[in-house]
Design a protein around this motif. Structure first.
Motif, PDB file in Angstrom:
ATOM      1  N   SER A   1      34.944 -13.093   3.830  1.00 41.22           N
ATOM      2  CA  SER A   1      34.664 -14.509   4.046  1.00 41.22           C
ATOM      3  C   SER A   1      35.750 -15.392   3.440  1.00 41.22           C
ATOM      4  O   SER A   1      35.763 -16.590   3.637  1.00 41.22           O
ATOM      5  CB  SER A   1      33.317 -14.882   3.437  1.00 41.22           C
ATOM      6  OG  SER A   1      33.389 -14.681   2.047  1.00 41.22           O
ATOM      7  N   GLU A   2      36.650 -14.779   2.692  1.00 39.69           N
ATOM      8  CA  GLU A   2      37.760 -15.553   2.149  1.00 39.69           C
ATOM      9  C   GLU A   2      38.950 -14.633   1.888  1.00 39.69           C
ATOM     10  O   GLU A   2      38.802 -13.417   1.799  1.00 39.69           O
ATOM     11  CB  GLU A   2      37.335 -16.253   0.862  1.00 39.69           C
ATOM     12  CG  GLU A   2      36.865 -15.291  -0.195  1.00 39.69           C
ATOM     13  CD  GLU A   2      36.169 -16.003  -1.340  1.00 39.69           C
ATOM     14  OE1 GLU A   2      35.657 -17.116  -1.135  1.00 39.69           O
ATOM     15  OE2 GLU A   2      36.153 -15.445  -2.438  1.00 39.69           O
TER      16      GLU A   2
ATOM     17  N   ILE B   1      42.307 -18.943  -3.705  1.00 42.21           N
ATOM     18  CA  ILE B   1      41.376 -18.438  -2.701  1.00 42.21           C
ATOM     19  C   ILE B   1      41.355 -19.399  -1.517  1.00 42.21           C
ATOM     20  O   ILE B   1      41.392 -20.613  -1.707  1.00 42.21           O
ATOM     21  CB  ILE B   1      39.962 -18.360  -3.309  1.00 42.21           C
ATOM     22  CG1 ILE B   1      40.035 -17.480  -4.550  1.00 42.21           C
ATOM     23  CG2 ILE B   1      38.954 -17.913  -2.273  1.00 42.21           C
ATOM     24  CD1 ILE B   1      39.124 -16.355  -4.620  1.00 42.21           C
ATOM     25  N   ILE B   2      41.354 -18.855  -0.328  1.00 43.28           N
ATOM     26  CA  ILE B   2      41.225 -19.708   0.847  1.00 43.28           C
ATOM     27  C   ILE B   2      40.116 -19.124   1.706  1.00 43.28           C
ATOM     28  O   ILE B   2      40.054 -17.903   1.909  1.00 43.28           O
ATOM     29  CB  ILE B   2      42.569 -19.826   1.611  1.00 43.28           C
ATOM     30  CG1 ILE B   2      42.467 -20.810   2.760  1.00 43.28           C
ATOM     31  CG2 ILE B   2      43.065 -18.483   2.106  1.00 43.28           C
ATOM     32  CD1 ILE B   2      43.816 -21.246   3.312  1.00 43.28           C
TER      33      ILE B   2
ATOM     34  N   MET C   1      36.801 -11.115  -6.816  1.00 42.86           N
ATOM     35  CA  MET C   1      37.049 -11.082  -5.383  1.00 42.86           C
ATOM     36  C   MET C   1      35.765 -10.847  -4.620  1.00 42.86           C
ATOM     37  O   MET C   1      34.970  -9.989  -4.983  1.00 42.86           O
ATOM     38  CB  MET C   1      38.046  -9.986  -5.051  1.00 42.86           C
ATOM     39  CG  MET C   1      39.445 -10.536  -4.932  1.00 42.86           C
ATOM     40  SD  MET C   1      40.645  -9.241  -5.161  1.00 42.86           S
ATOM     41  CE  MET C   1      41.194  -9.578  -6.809  1.00 42.86           C
ATOM     42  N   ASP C   2      35.609 -11.601  -3.583  1.00 39.12           N
ATOM     43  CA  ASP C   2      34.306 -11.702  -2.973  1.00 39.12           C
ATOM     44  C   ASP C   2      34.173 -10.885  -1.699  1.00 39.12           C
ATOM     45  O   ASP C   2      33.788 -11.383  -0.661  1.00 39.12           O
ATOM     46  CB  ASP C   2      34.025 -13.183  -2.679  1.00 39.12           C
ATOM     47  CG  ASP C   2      32.545 -13.456  -2.822  1.00 39.12           C
ATOM     48  OD1 ASP C   2      31.772 -12.783  -2.127  1.00 39.12           O
ATOM     49  OD2 ASP C   2      32.190 -14.325  -3.632  1.00 39.12           O
ATOM     50  N   THR C   3      34.528  -9.635  -1.750  1.00 40.64           N
ATOM     51  CA  THR C   3      34.368  -8.818  -0.554  1.00 40.64           C
ATOM     52  C   THR C   3      33.224  -7.860  -0.752  1.00 40.64           C
ATOM     53  O   THR C   3      33.074  -7.253  -1.810  1.00 40.64           O
ATOM     54  CB  THR C   3      35.610  -7.963  -0.263  1.00 40.64           C
ATOM     55  OG1 THR C   3      36.125  -7.541  -1.504  1.00 40.64           O
ATOM     56  CG2 THR C   3      36.627  -8.730   0.525  1.00 40.64           C
TER      57      THR C   3
ATOM     58  N   LYS D   1      39.212 -21.960   6.736  1.00 43.76           N
ATOM     59  CA  LYS D   1      40.393 -22.740   6.348  1.00 43.76           C
ATOM     60  C   LYS D   1      41.672 -21.975   6.665  1.00 43.76           C
ATOM     61  O   LYS D   1      42.666 -22.564   7.094  1.00 43.76           O
ATOM     62  CB  LYS D   1      40.356 -23.057   4.851  1.00 43.76           C
ATOM     63  CG  LYS D   1      39.519 -24.273   4.537  1.00 43.76           C
ATOM     64  CD  LYS D   1      39.784 -24.738   3.111  1.00 43.76           C
ATOM     65  CE  LYS D   1      38.789 -25.814   2.727  1.00 43.76           C
ATOM     66  NZ  LYS D   1      38.320 -25.665   1.345  1.00 43.76           N
ATOM     67  N   CYS D   2      41.618 -20.685   6.444  1.00 40.57           N
ATOM     68  CA  CYS D   2      42.787 -19.850   6.725  1.00 40.57           C
ATOM     69  C   CYS D   2      43.119 -19.917   8.215  1.00 40.57           C
ATOM     70  O   CYS D   2      44.276 -20.105   8.607  1.00 40.57           O
ATOM     71  CB  CYS D   2      42.474 -18.429   6.297  1.00 40.57           C
ATOM     72  SG  CYS D   2      43.779 -17.249   6.576  1.00 40.57           S
ATOM     73  N   MET D   3      42.075 -19.812   9.049  1.00 35.62           N
ATOM     74  CA  MET D   3      42.288 -19.863  10.497  1.00 35.62           C
ATOM     75  C   MET D   3      42.792 -21.249  10.927  1.00 35.62           C
ATOM     76  O   MET D   3      43.655 -21.370  11.790  1.00 35.62           O
ATOM     77  CB  MET D   3      40.987 -19.529  11.235  1.00 35.62           C
ATOM     78  CG  MET D   3      40.563 -18.084  11.072  1.00 35.62           C
ATOM     79  SD  MET D   3      41.781 -16.977  11.831  1.00 35.62           S
ATOM     80  CE  MET D   3      41.797 -15.618  10.700  1.00 35.62           C
TER      81      MET D   3
END
Ligand SMILES: *[C@@H]1O[C@H](CO)[C@@H](O)[C@H](O)[C@H]1NC(C)=O
Length: 313
Positions: free
Chosen positions: A10-11, A91-92, A1-3, A96-98
């Protein structure tokens, strides 16, 4: 997870998908089959209406536009879900989520306006047949379609401006298949109490108003038929029950999703499947298979596509 702790998310991770292997396989097949149905059914309607000169009337123009919106609504989420299930990735990215949220609300909002337009068209055709052509003029028809898009865009923008600048710094797991306001704003690292109110006042309000307008138009219609047909309501009831089931199927999830309380169970993700996969298949079925002109036109289109060597009957 990229936090990273000190910077922004960012995702997002769509954890709604990481169920058991059997469940994922079932969802993959389910989404793929329904998405095929949505694409084929709705494209076929659009093609039939555009190519058949007998169907150049307000009702069919609105129907074809509804099909376009249905295609749009399900295409914002279902292909991504299929891809995620297929690749075992969930993962989004933040943009893209917005984007997903934004298009869900444009197409969803537009669809609500079109459903009201179609109910009014239907009501006018049956209850005011002498004035039908003056009321549902081509200009009126274009205005209704434009109104659907404008309302959809305004509806989406008015919630979006509050969400796009929210600070997301903490957890980034969305317990869902897709991104939408109720789940995503819960992740912001500020108090989102006011924002929840804005979403309820906007999405919740538009769903409730549309739902009750449609129900009222059906009651007016039934009342008219009852007064003018010496009591035989059975035929009107059959047509109406099909419409009412689709309306209830479409609006119950919307109202549940947006007219708080905001999600605490994971029921919302299954309810959204109804709106993004099941009603876009049912709409074409209800509005076309029960309609003789449409069936005839579709048969003509089929023959034309298959050419002289096609299956003719
Ligand atoms: C949508 O409605 C407009 C206005 O009536 C019409 O001109 C257009 O052809 C419709 N779109 C489709 C795909 O039928």
């Amino acid at each position: 997870m990229d936090t990273t702790n000190d910077s922004m998310v960012s995702e997002f991770v769509l954890t709604g998908l990481s169920n058991s292997w059997e469940m994922r396989r079932f969802l993959l097949w389910f989404s793929a089959v329904f998405y095929m149905g949505i694409i084929l059914g709705n494209l076929f309607i659009v093609l039939t209406v555009i190519t058949d000169s007998c169907l150049h009337s307000p009702m069919y123009f609105l129907l074809a536009n509804l099909s376009l919106l249905d295609l749009g609504l399900s295409s914002t989420t279902v292909p991504k879900t299929i891809f995620d299930l297929f690749t075992d990735c969930n993962i989004i990215s933040f943009p893209k989520c917005m984007t997903q949220i934004f298009f869900i609300h444009i197409t969803g909002g537009g669809e609500m306006v079109l459903l009201i337009a179609m109910a009014s068209d239907w009501y006018t055709a049956i209850c005011k047949p002498l004035h039908y052509l003056t009321i549902m003029s081509p200009q009126m028809c274009v205005s209704l379609v434009v109104a659907a898009w404008v309302v959809g865009i305004i509806h989406a923008v008015f919630q979006f401006v509050f969400v796009i600048n929210l600070p997301f710094c903490g957890p980034n797991e969305v317990d869902n298949f897709y991104c939408d306001f109720p789940r995503v704003i819960k992740l912001a690292c500020v108090d989102t109490y006011k924002l929840e109110f804005i979403i309820i006042a906007n999405s919740g309000f538009i769903s409730m108003v549309t739902f009750f307008s449609l129900i009222i138009s059906y009651i007016l219609y039934l009342h008219f038929v009852w007064k003018h047909s010496s009591g035989d309501l059975s035929k009107a009831f059959v047509t109406l029950s099909a419409h009412i089931s689709v309306v209830i199927l479409f609006f119950m999830p919307c109202m549940f999703l947006y007219v708080g309380p905001f999600p605490t169970t994971s029921l919302d993700k299954y309810l959204f499947i109804v709106d993004s996969a099941i009603t876009p298949v049912l709409n074409p079925a209800i509005y076309t298979l029960r309609n003789k002109d449409m069936r005839v036109a579709m048969r003509r289109l089929c023959k034309w596509i298959m050419g002289p060597h096609g299956i003719s009957k």
